[in-house]
Design an enzyme around this catalytic site. Sequence first.
Site, short mmCIF file in Angstrom:
data_model
loop_
_atom_site.label_atom_id
_atom_site.label_comp_id
_atom_site.label_asym_id
_atom_site.label_seq_id
_atom_site.Cartn_x
_atom_site.Cartn_y
_atom_site.Cartn_z
CD GLU A 1 10.02 -12.41 -6.45
OE1 GLU A 1 11.18 -12.85 -6.60
OE2 GLU A 1 9.77 -11.36 -5.85
CE LYS B 1 12.09 -3.72 -5.59
NZ LYS B 1 12.81 -4.97 -5.92
CG HIS C 1 18.76 -38.21 3.13
ND1 HIS C 1 19.15 -39.41 3.67
CD2 HIS C 1 19.91 -37.57 2.78
CE1 HIS C 1 20.48 -39.49 3.68
NE2 HIS C 1 20.95 -38.37 3.13
CE LYS D 1 14.57 -13.22 -7.40
NZ LYS D 1 15.16 -12.28 -6.51
NE ARG E 1 4.77 1.50 -1.30
CZ ARG E 1 5.33 1.75 -0.13
NH1 ARG E 1 6.39 2.53 -0.09
NH2 ARG E 1 4.87 1.25 0.97
CG ASN F 1 0.17 2.41 3.58
OD1 ASN F 1 -0.86 2.38 2.92
ND2 ASN F 1 1.30 2.93 3.15
N GLY F 2 -0.80 -0.73 6.65
CA GLY F 2 -0.56 -1.52 7.85
C GLY F 2 -1.69 -2.50 8.08
CB CYS G 1 -0.87 0.02 1.24
SG CYS G 1 -1.92 -1.40 1.40
CD1 TRP H 1 0.07 -6.09 -3.03
CD2 TRP H 1 0.03 -6.60 -0.84
NE1 TRP H 1 0.59 -7.36 -2.87
CE2 TRP H 1 0.58 -7.70 -1.54
CE3 TRP H 1 -0.08 -6.69 0.55
CZ2 TRP H 1 1.00 -8.86 -0.92
CZ3 TRP H 1 0.34 -7.85 1.17
CH2 TRP H 1 0.88 -8.92 0.44
CD GLU I 1 17.66 -14.52 -4.83
OE1 GLU I 1 17.09 -14.83 -3.78
OE2 GLU I 1 17.31 -13.55 -5.52
O1 M6R Z 1 13.25 -4.73 0.81
P1 M6R Z 1 13.76 -6.02 1.36
O2 M6R Z 1 15.09 -6.41 0.83
O3 M6R Z 1 13.74 -6.07 2.86
O4 M6R Z 1 12.73 -7.11 0.85
C1 M6R Z 1 12.81 -8.43 1.28
C2 M6R Z 1 11.98 -9.34 0.42
O5 M6R Z 1 10.63 -8.97 0.47
C3 M6R Z 1 12.43 -9.32 -1.04
O6 M6R Z 1 13.78 -9.65 -1.16
C4 M6R Z 1 11.62 -10.31 -1.88
O7 M6R Z 1 11.90 -11.61 -1.46
C5 M6R Z 1 11.93 -10.12 -3.35
N1 M6R Z 1 10.74 -9.77 -4.06
C6 M6R Z 1 12.49 -11.36 -3.98
O8 M6R Z 1 12.78 -11.15 -5.32
#
Ligand code: M6R
Length: 589
Positions: A469, A584, A485, A466, A27, A95-96, A2, A71, A462
């Site tokens: 996501e 974001k 295992h 990716k 965002r 927001n929150g 948000c 959001w 990682e």
């Molecule tokens: O802003 P931040 O680095 O604290 O965000 C942490 C995660 O939300 C962020 O890395 C998220 O996992 C990414 N969208 C991954 O690509």
Amino acid sequence: MCGIVGYIGRRRAAPVLLDGLKKLEYRGYDSVGIAVLDRGKLAIEKRSGRVAALAKAEELSGTIGIGHTRWATHGAPSERNAHPHRYGKIAVVHNGIIENAAELRAICEARGEVFSSETDSEIAAHVIAHYFEEEGDLLRAVYRAAGELNGSFALAVLAEGKEEIVCARRASPLIVAEGEGEGFVASDIPALAAKGRRAYVLEDGEFARITREKVQIFGADLALRLREAFLLEEEELAPEKGRFAHFMRKEIEEVPEAIQNSLFLSDTLQNKEICEVLCQTYYFDIVACGTAYHSGLCFACAAERLLRVPTRVHIASEYRYSDPIVPRGTLTVAVSQSGETADTLAAARLAQERGSKVLAITNVVHSSLSRLADFTIFTGAGREVAVAATKSFHAQLAALYSLLAVLAKYRRSCLPPLEKFPDLAREVIQKSECAAGWSPYFLGSKSVFFLGRGVDRCAAMEGSLKLKEITYLPSEGYAAGELKHGTLALVDGRTPVVAIITDPQLADKTMNAVHEVYARGANVFLITCFPALCTQKEVTASVLIPACPSAFSPMLSVIPLQMLAYHVSLAVGNDPDKPRNLAKSVTVE
Ligand code: M6R
């Protein structure tokens, strides 16, 4: 996540609000709305979808207004649930998360009040309206309402008949600013930026009253607080995609620059105080989420292997409720691109309460994390727009490895050099383009495995994040030795496997896992710095990355994984920049 904007001045508010909301679009959000006070009366326009859907609202007249990108947390993404929420004379953007919304709603309903949304946020409008009836003063009404709300909030509030915006903050960022005859509020600096504006970041528990003449900040006891303003810079030009189809692809291209700009450049590393703390550091605790957590894992491998510093890496949302043991001599490193991730902030705060100094690694100046931390290293990734973190991961690694290099100096130890990584990364980006041709193997797959050992396992995690996501394919980043295992049962011809092998001591071991999955029909894609492995019969395709010290290899091995995720995302027809359900900056718990 948000976003909030607010404006009071002599210009028409609606265009200013819409412009601010556009700057918050990156965002991630699902609905938008604005409320404008026109001759003392509220006019509200909201829509499900993007800011562009609100174009008609630009015609609203009135010089005071608030706006919001939502959001969804409580209640589906819909026009009805979009902010601003109105009750009586009050309009609110929030927001929150208000945790006791259900309880408060029952109280309001018992008074006969009718709710028009499923959100937790609407309760704020009801409670404030209740106290506004009693007090006739908006600041006092917001203050009394805030006392009843549990959870986190950044609120901007309008009241019919009042020429002001009142704001409140608890654990959700809010910045207020003043110009000539104008006042502003936003949840994010880019929405406010303009040369010469004086800005103030609200602290937790603070309130603000914004009029055309001035911004006033009040403490938790409603006593006026005098604050030093900081000057905002010239409006940052909105990032553009340039010759690239998506921000994510462009941001992968910017990896070498992000590394370059984050290596050793931080003044913090020369700062006397941090030097003293580093000299007394015997343990590192990392707290972070998502990709930042993975850069912490990579750092831990390097810190333990190269300098023998015991390092624990914590998922921030777990750490904050784990009653952590923080031994003397621990330096807690909070890693966050945005510097606003609610869980990381809470974890950093807890570490401080337990007696640890906190070093922040963040990409955003004036972020909540940088203000909370004892020391900050700002990474030089530049603004990252795509929801999937790419160049910020590399910038975090560059900053974290630089920190290790400084520590090595104090310990009269020597680390492999880091200076060549920008050039090496450039080479890997070129080589990684071939991942576009791998997409057909991933379309229609049941799930995908990313395998590695040691530091390669961190890279695998990682790579898997990716892929999930932005392609929505189920995948796992897994320790290669753990496969047999249990998880090997999942592997068949519809399970592509991506193996990462950069450590000479572990190469044969990971290759064992490659044999095992190949024998079950899996196509294997390899990221390695060992040319001989690329020609093995088990390998369907590979990216050969340049040789580098294996403790630092994620700086290179993750690039092809980012590129793979990007191309598979395109192949499945997704917009890689805006994955569904994700934001974001994750400013709620
Ligand atoms: O802003 P931040 O680095 O604290 O965000 C942490 C995660 O939300 C962020 O890395 C998220 O996992 C990414 N969208 C991954 O690509």
